[in-house]
Motif scaffolding. Structure first.
Motif, mmCIF file in Angstrom:
data_model
loop_
_atom_site.group_PDB
_atom_site.id
_atom_site.type_symbol
_atom_site.label_atom_id
_atom_site.label_comp_id
_atom_site.label_asym_id
_atom_site.label_seq_id
_atom_site.Cartn_x
_atom_site.Cartn_y
_atom_site.Cartn_z
ATOM 1 N N LYS A 1 0.833 -1.206 0.000
ATOM 2 C CA LYS A 1 0.000 0.000 0.000
ATOM 3 C C LYS A 1 0.864 1.251 0.000
ATOM 4 C CE LYS A 1 -3.826 2.356 2.280
ATOM 5 N NZ LYS A 1 -3.700 3.402 1.306
ATOM 6 N N VAL A 2 1.904 1.279 0.806
ATOM 7 C CA VAL A 2 2.809 2.433 0.841
ATOM 8 C C VAL A 2 3.449 2.641 -0.531
ATOM 9 C CG1 VAL A 2 4.991 3.301 1.802
ATOM 10 C CG2 VAL A 2 3.282 2.271 3.312
ATOM 11 N N PHE A 3 3.926 1.570 -1.139
ATOM 12 C CA PHE A 3 4.556 1.642 -2.457
ATOM 13 C C PHE A 3 3.569 2.136 -3.515
ATOM 14 C CE2 PHE A 3 5.641 -0.692 -6.452
ATOM 15 C CZ PHE A 3 6.799 0.005 -6.762
ATOM 16 N N LEU A 4 2.380 1.548 -3.548
ATOM 17 C CA LEU A 4 1.377 1.936 -4.549
ATOM 18 C C LEU A 4 0.855 3.354 -4.319
ATOM 19 C CD1 LEU A 4 -0.504 -1.461 -4.831
ATOM 20 C CD2 LEU A 4 1.149 -0.489 -6.453
ATOM 21 N N ASP A 5 0.731 3.768 -3.068
ATOM 22 C CA ASP A 5 0.337 5.152 -2.775
ATOM 23 C C ASP A 5 1.393 6.127 -3.292
ATOM 24 O OD1 ASP A 5 -2.005 4.342 -1.588
ATOM 25 O OD2 ASP A 5 -1.288 4.615 0.473
ATOM 26 N N TYR A 6 2.665 5.779 -3.118
ATOM 27 C CA TYR A 6 3.748 6.628 -3.614
ATOM 28 C C TYR A 6 3.664 6.752 -5.140
ATOM 29 C CZ TYR A 6 8.330 8.352 -4.831
ATOM 30 O OH TYR A 6 9.348 9.090 -5.358
ATOM 31 N N LEU A 7 3.436 5.630 -5.810
ATOM 32 C CA LEU A 7 3.314 5.668 -7.269
ATOM 33 C C LEU A 7 2.135 6.531 -7.700
ATOM 34 C CD1 LEU A 7 4.050 1.964 -8.320
ATOM 35 C CD2 LEU A 7 5.618 3.920 -8.282
ATOM 36 N N LYS A 8 1.025 6.396 -7.000
ATOM 37 C CA LYS A 8 -0.168 7.189 -7.325
ATOM 38 C C LYS A 8 0.098 8.683 -7.148
ATOM 39 C CE LYS A 8 -4.513 7.782 -8.292
ATOM 40 N NZ LYS A 8 -4.894 7.796 -9.686
ATOM 41 N N GLU A 9 0.781 9.045 -6.056
ATOM 42 C CA GLU A 9 1.087 10.452 -5.792
ATOM 43 C C GLU A 9 2.036 11.043 -6.837
ATOM 44 O OE1 GLU A 9 2.718 10.648 -1.854
ATOM 45 O OE2 GLU A 9 0.895 9.850 -0.952
ATOM 46 N N ASN A 10 2.821 10.204 -7.469
ATOM 47 C CA ASN A 10 3.834 10.664 -8.414
ATOM 48 C C ASN A 10 3.570 10.187 -9.842
ATOM 49 O OD1 ASN A 10 5.993 11.996 -6.633
ATOM 50 N ND2 ASN A 10 5.496 10.097 -5.568
ATOM 51 N N GLU A 11 2.333 9.826 -10.137
ATOM 52 C CA GLU A 11 2.022 9.218 -11.426
ATOM 53 C C GLU A 11 2.399 10.078 -12.635
ATOM 54 O OE1 GLU A 11 -2.155 8.338 -11.923
ATOM 55 O OE2 GLU A 11 -2.704 10.153 -10.868
ATOM 56 N N ASP A 12 2.400 11.381 -12.491
ATOM 57 C CA ASP A 12 2.761 12.252 -13.611
ATOM 58 C C ASP A 12 4.251 12.216 -13.921
ATOM 59 O OD1 ASP A 12 0.127 13.017 -13.893
ATOM 60 O OD2 ASP A 12 0.365 14.835 -12.700
ATOM 61 N N ASN A 13 5.036 11.698 -12.999
ATOM 62 C CA ASN A 13 6.487 11.659 -13.172
ATOM 63 C C ASN A 13 7.030 10.253 -13.415
ATOM 64 O OD1 ASN A 13 6.448 14.407 -12.578
ATOM 65 N ND2 ASN A 13 6.778 14.048 -10.419
ATOM 66 N N ILE A 14 6.139 9.286 -13.605
ATOM 67 C CA ILE A 14 6.570 7.898 -13.770
ATOM 68 C C ILE A 14 6.651 7.551 -15.245
ATOM 69 C CG2 ILE A 14 5.896 5.495 -13.394
ATOM 70 C CD1 ILE A 14 4.771 6.362 -10.707
ATOM 71 N N TRP A 15 7.740 6.852 -15.580
ATOM 72 C CA TRP A 15 7.932 6.362 -16.938
ATOM 73 C C TRP A 15 8.132 4.858 -16.866
ATOM 74 C CZ3 TRP A 15 12.883 5.143 -19.554
ATOM 75 C CH2 TRP A 15 12.702 4.831 -20.892
ATOM 76 N N ILE A 16 7.308 4.126 -17.603
ATOM 77 C CA ILE A 16 7.431 2.673 -17.671
ATOM 78 C C ILE A 16 7.708 2.311 -19.126
ATOM 79 C CG2 ILE A 16 6.281 0.464 -17.323
ATOM 80 C CD1 ILE A 16 4.561 1.850 -15.174
ATOM 81 N N PRO A 17 8.935 1.886 -19.423
ATOM 82 C CA PRO A 17 9.264 1.508 -20.799
ATOM 83 C C PRO A 17 8.377 0.347 -21.286
ATOM 84 C CG PRO A 17 11.251 1.727 -19.480
ATOM 85 C CD PRO A 17 10.084 1.778 -18.532
ATOM 86 N N PHE A 18 8.171 0.275 -22.581
ATOM 87 C CA PHE A 18 7.309 -0.744 -23.171
ATOM 88 C C PHE A 18 7.762 -2.151 -22.782
ATOM 89 C CE2 PHE A 18 6.142 -3.602 -26.671
ATOM 90 C CZ PHE A 18 4.770 -3.455 -26.645
ATOM 91 N N GLN A 19 9.058 -2.414 -22.840
ATOM 92 C CA GLN A 19 9.582 -3.738 -22.491
ATOM 93 C C GLN A 19 9.250 -4.095 -21.040
ATOM 94 O OE1 GLN A 19 10.980 -6.003 -24.491
ATOM 95 N NE2 GLN A 19 11.192 -7.452 -22.809
ATOM 96 N N VAL A 20 9.318 -3.126 -20.157
ATOM 97 C CA VAL A 20 8.983 -3.344 -18.750
ATOM 98 C C VAL A 20 7.511 -3.734 -18.618
ATOM 99 C CG1 VAL A 20 8.725 -2.192 -16.510
ATOM 100 C CG2 VAL A 20 10.809 -1.862 -17.866
ATOM 101 N N ALA A 21 6.643 -3.038 -19.324
ATOM 102 C CA ALA A 21 5.207 -3.347 -19.279
ATOM 103 C C ALA A 21 4.950 -4.771 -19.776
ATOM 104 C CB ALA A 21 4.424 -2.340 -20.100
ATOM 105 N N GLN A 22 5.643 -5.172 -20.830
ATOM 106 C CA GLN A 22 5.478 -6.534 -21.349
ATOM 107 C C GLN A 22 5.930 -7.573 -20.326
ATOM 108 O OE1 GLN A 22 7.618 -6.315 -25.138
ATOM 109 N NE2 GLN A 22 5.672 -6.773 -26.129
ATOM 110 N N GLU A 23 7.084 -7.350 -19.718
ATOM 111 C CA GLU A 23 7.595 -8.290 -18.720
ATOM 112 C C GLU A 23 6.665 -8.359 -17.509
ATOM 113 O OE1 GLU A 23 11.692 -7.607 -17.707
ATOM 114 O OE2 GLU A 23 12.203 -7.298 -19.806
ATOM 115 N N TYR A 24 6.138 -7.214 -17.093
ATOM 116 C CA TYR A 24 5.200 -7.182 -15.966
ATOM 117 C C TYR A 24 3.969 -8.014 -16.289
ATOM 118 C CZ TYR A 24 1.674 -5.496 -12.736
ATOM 119 O OH TYR A 24 0.667 -5.431 -11.807
ATOM 120 N N ARG A 25 3.376 -7.798 -17.456
ATOM 121 C CA ARG A 25 2.178 -8.554 -17.840
ATOM 122 C C ARG A 25 2.463 -10.051 -17.906
ATOM 123 N NH1 ARG A 25 1.778 -5.347 -22.402
ATOM 124 N NH2 ARG A 25 1.264 -3.283 -21.715
ATOM 125 N N LYS A 26 3.640 -10.398 -18.389
ATOM 126 C CA LYS A 26 4.004 -11.807 -18.531
ATOM 127 C C LYS A 26 4.137 -12.501 -17.175
ATOM 128 C CE LYS A 26 7.690 -14.706 -20.396
ATOM 129 N NZ LYS A 26 8.977 -14.715 -21.088
#
Length: 67
Positions: free
Chosen positions: A29-54
């Motif tokens: 929850k702490v980690f996800l809240d941090y991501l939510k608070e900073n969502e405008d500054n987060i970059w997730i490369p396409f390859q990372v998204a693919q690996e996450y989904r996999k």
């Protein structure tokens, strides 16, 4: 993390995202809240998204969610 001008850029890799499944409920929850608070500054490369989904279904194990 990289600071570009006055903006902070947070670049995540697949393991950092998958860790949300590995942490305790409170830590997740702490980690996800941090991501939510900073969502405008987060970059997730396409390859990372693919690996996450996999791999996300392999990481989701209810017995890992301990307080």
């Amino acid at each position: 993390m990289t600071e570009t001008g006055n903006k902070l850029l947070i670049a995540l890799d697949a393991n950092s995202l998958l860790n949300a499944f590995r942490y305790s409920i409170v830590s997740s929850k702490v980690f996800l809240d941090y991501l939510k608070e900073n969502e405008d500054n987060i970059w997730i490369p396409f390859q990372v998204a693919q690996e996450y989904r996999k791999h996300k279904l392999n990481e989701f194990k209810p017995d890992l969610y301990k307080n």
